[in-house]
Design a protein around this motif. Structure first.
Motif, PDB file in Angstrom:
ATOM      1  N   THR A 180       0.918  -1.223   0.034  1.00 61.34           N
ATOM      2  CA  THR A 180      -0.121   0.122  -0.043  1.00 61.34           C
ATOM      3  C   THR A 180       0.971   1.189   0.057  1.00 61.34           C
ATOM      4  O   THR A 180       2.088   1.216   0.277  1.00 61.34           O
ATOM      5  CB  THR A 180      -0.944   0.002   1.287  1.00 61.34           C
ATOM      6  OG1 THR A 180      -0.060   0.332   2.249  1.00 61.34           O
ATOM      7  CG2 THR A 180      -1.507  -1.292   1.532  1.00 61.34           C
ATOM      8  N   LEU A 181       0.297   2.367  -0.236  1.00 64.84           N
ATOM      9  CA  LEU A 181       1.008   3.692  -0.239  1.00 64.84           C
ATOM     10  C   LEU A 181       1.753   3.771   1.211  1.00 64.84           C
ATOM     11  O   LEU A 181       2.758   4.289   1.069  1.00 64.84           O
ATOM     12  CB  LEU A 181       0.207   5.032  -0.546  1.00 64.84           C
ATOM     13  CG  LEU A 181      -0.534   4.973  -1.920  1.00 64.84           C
ATOM     14  CD1 LEU A 181      -1.357   6.068  -1.912  1.00 64.84           C
ATOM     15  CD2 LEU A 181       0.493   4.975  -3.082  1.00 64.84           C
TER      16      LEU A 181
ATOM     17  N   LEU B 136       5.787   4.473  -6.084  1.00 65.06           N
ATOM     18  CA  LEU B 136       4.474   4.714  -6.354  1.00 65.06           C
ATOM     19  C   LEU B 136       3.872   3.745  -7.414  1.00 65.06           C
ATOM     20  O   LEU B 136       2.753   3.329  -7.263  1.00 65.06           O
ATOM     21  CB  LEU B 136       4.550   6.172  -6.701  1.00 65.06           C
ATOM     22  CG  LEU B 136       4.139   7.192  -5.576  1.00 65.06           C
ATOM     23  CD1 LEU B 136       4.206   8.843  -6.153  1.00 65.06           C
ATOM     24  CD2 LEU B 136       2.684   6.916  -5.366  1.00 65.06           C
ATOM     25  N   ARG B 137       4.938   3.872  -8.376  1.00 66.89           N
ATOM     26  CA  ARG B 137       4.449   3.030  -9.582  1.00 66.89           C
ATOM     27  C   ARG B 137       3.919   1.743  -9.642  1.00 66.89           C
ATOM     28  O   ARG B 137       3.144   0.951 -10.023  1.00 66.89           O
ATOM     29  CB  ARG B 137       5.369   2.895 -10.550  1.00 66.89           C
ATOM     30  CG  ARG B 137       4.831   3.479 -12.105  1.00 66.89           C
ATOM     31  CD  ARG B 137       6.055   3.548 -13.283  1.00 66.89           C
ATOM     32  NE  ARG B 137       7.163   3.343 -12.862  1.00 66.89           N
ATOM     33  CZ  ARG B 137       8.219   4.156 -12.668  1.00 66.89           C
ATOM     34  NH1 ARG B 137       7.995   5.403 -12.678  1.00 66.89           N
ATOM     35  NH2 ARG B 137       9.493   3.542 -12.514  1.00 66.89           N
TER      36      ARG B 137
ATOM     37  N   VAL C  47       3.108   0.605  -6.367  1.00 63.80           N
ATOM     38  CA  VAL C  47       1.886   0.379  -5.702  1.00 63.80           C
ATOM     39  C   VAL C  47       0.668   0.488  -6.640  1.00 63.80           C
ATOM     40  O   VAL C  47      -0.475  -0.216  -6.601  1.00 63.80           O
ATOM     41  CB  VAL C  47       2.007   1.152  -4.426  1.00 63.80           C
ATOM     42  CG1 VAL C  47       0.580   0.881  -3.573  1.00 63.80           C
ATOM     43  CG2 VAL C  47       2.965   0.687  -3.544  1.00 63.80           C
ATOM     44  N   ASN C  48       0.811   1.779  -7.327  1.00 58.23           N
ATOM     45  CA  ASN C  48      -0.661   2.090  -8.066  1.00 58.23           C
ATOM     46  C   ASN C  48      -0.745   1.373  -9.570  1.00 58.23           C
ATOM     47  O   ASN C  48      -1.720   1.281  -9.643  1.00 58.23           O
ATOM     48  CB  ASN C  48      -0.474   3.665  -8.250  1.00 58.23           C
ATOM     49  CG  ASN C  48      -0.900   4.433  -7.045  1.00 58.23           C
ATOM     50  OD1 ASN C  48      -1.429   4.004  -6.138  1.00 58.23           O
ATOM     51  ND2 ASN C  48      -0.185   5.810  -6.886  1.00 58.23           N
ATOM     52  N   ASN C  49       0.532   1.312 -10.014  1.00 56.48           N
ATOM     53  CA  ASN C  49       0.361   0.823 -11.402  1.00 56.48           C
ATOM     54  C   ASN C  49       1.187  -0.315 -11.610  1.00 56.48           C
ATOM     55  O   ASN C  49       2.207  -0.332 -12.597  1.00 56.48           O
ATOM     56  CB  ASN C  49       0.679   2.028 -12.352  1.00 56.48           C
ATOM     57  CG  ASN C  49       0.114   1.610 -13.919  1.00 56.48           C
ATOM     58  OD1 ASN C  49      -0.679   0.990 -13.888  1.00 56.48           O
ATOM     59  ND2 ASN C  49       0.647   2.208 -14.698  1.00 56.48           N
TER      60      ASN C  49
END
Ligand SMILES: CC(C)(COP(=O)(O)OP(=O)(O)OC[C@H]1O[C@@H](n2cnc3c(N)ncnc32)[C@H](O)[C@@H]1OP(=O)(O)O)[C@@H](O)C(=O)NCCC(=O)NCCS
Length: 181
Positions: free
Chosen positions: A10-11, A46-47, A49-51
């Motif tokens: 997670t973030l 970030l990438r 986790v998100n994408n």
């Protein structure tokens, strides 16, 4: 065996992963670039986790309510029922105590039993004795050597190729995969 839970990243995990990126010995062992600015790492995490790439399943390894590493089934190929195993314990205080084995075993069980994989591969640099011991302990077989294939810790190294077939995996049903499982 230590108590380990695998869960999605997670973030909130990014701050911990940034700490790992500051540890030179971990970066060298895990083949992460040294001296990369924190902003670049943050973008990468970030990438992640998100994408994340569609063919990569990366789960966080949690012990004592703390994220200590991650374990991967990457290059997922549903047609061939095959994936590539990878693992890193980013917090070095937890090395050599069975966390890698326990987390690795849980991920393999998930891959073979829940995702229908028939084969899992893995790679290790010849001088990197920890993951080599881990892969052998998990039940991987050495299938080949790519000679002087890649620069690792500043020198060209052989890369060992490992594989495990579904029937070679020894299941231990008492282990959990995800929290609340
Ligand atoms: C590789 C890694 C995930 C192993 O996790 P770990 O929690 O330290 O490993 P475990 O404690 O579960 O031990 C697994 C095996 O490695 C062996 N091992 C542990 N420390 C070792 C060391 N210093 N040297 C050689 N083998 C070692 C253990 O003895 C065990 O084998 P055994 O059961 O035959 O005795 C971890 O050390 C790590 O993240 N290293 C840096 C990143 C990395 O190298 N990733 C692999 C990229 S291919």
């Amino acid at each position: 065996m230590p108590d380990v839970t695998l869960r999605p990243l997670t973030l909130a995990d990014i701050a911990i992963m940034l700490k790992w990126s500051e540890d030179e010995e971990f970066c060298l062992a895990n083949d992460w670039p040294l001296n990369q600015p924190p902003e670049r790492w943050e973008e990468t995490f970030l990438r992640m986790v998100n994408n994340p790439p569609v063919n990569l399943m990366r789960l966080g390894i949690q012990a004592h309510n703390l994220l200590i590493g991650y374990v991967d089934l990457g290059q997922m190929n549903p047609l061939e029922a095959r994936a590539a195993f990878g693992i890193a314990i980013g917090n070095r205080a937890y090395w050599g105590q069975g966390y890698g084995y326990t987390a690795g075993h849980q991920m393999l069980r998930y891959g073979f039993e829940d995702r229908g994989l028939e084969r899992v591969t893995a790679e290790a640099h010849a001088s990197n004795t920890r993951p080599i011991a881990l892969l052998v302990r998990l039940g991987f077989t050495l299938e080949g050597v790519l000679r002087r294939h890649e620069t690792y810790r500043g020198e060209k190294q052989d890369v060992y190729l490992y594989g495990m077939l579904k029937e070679e995996f020894v299941s231990r049903p008492a282990l959990r995969l995800l929290e609340n499982d």
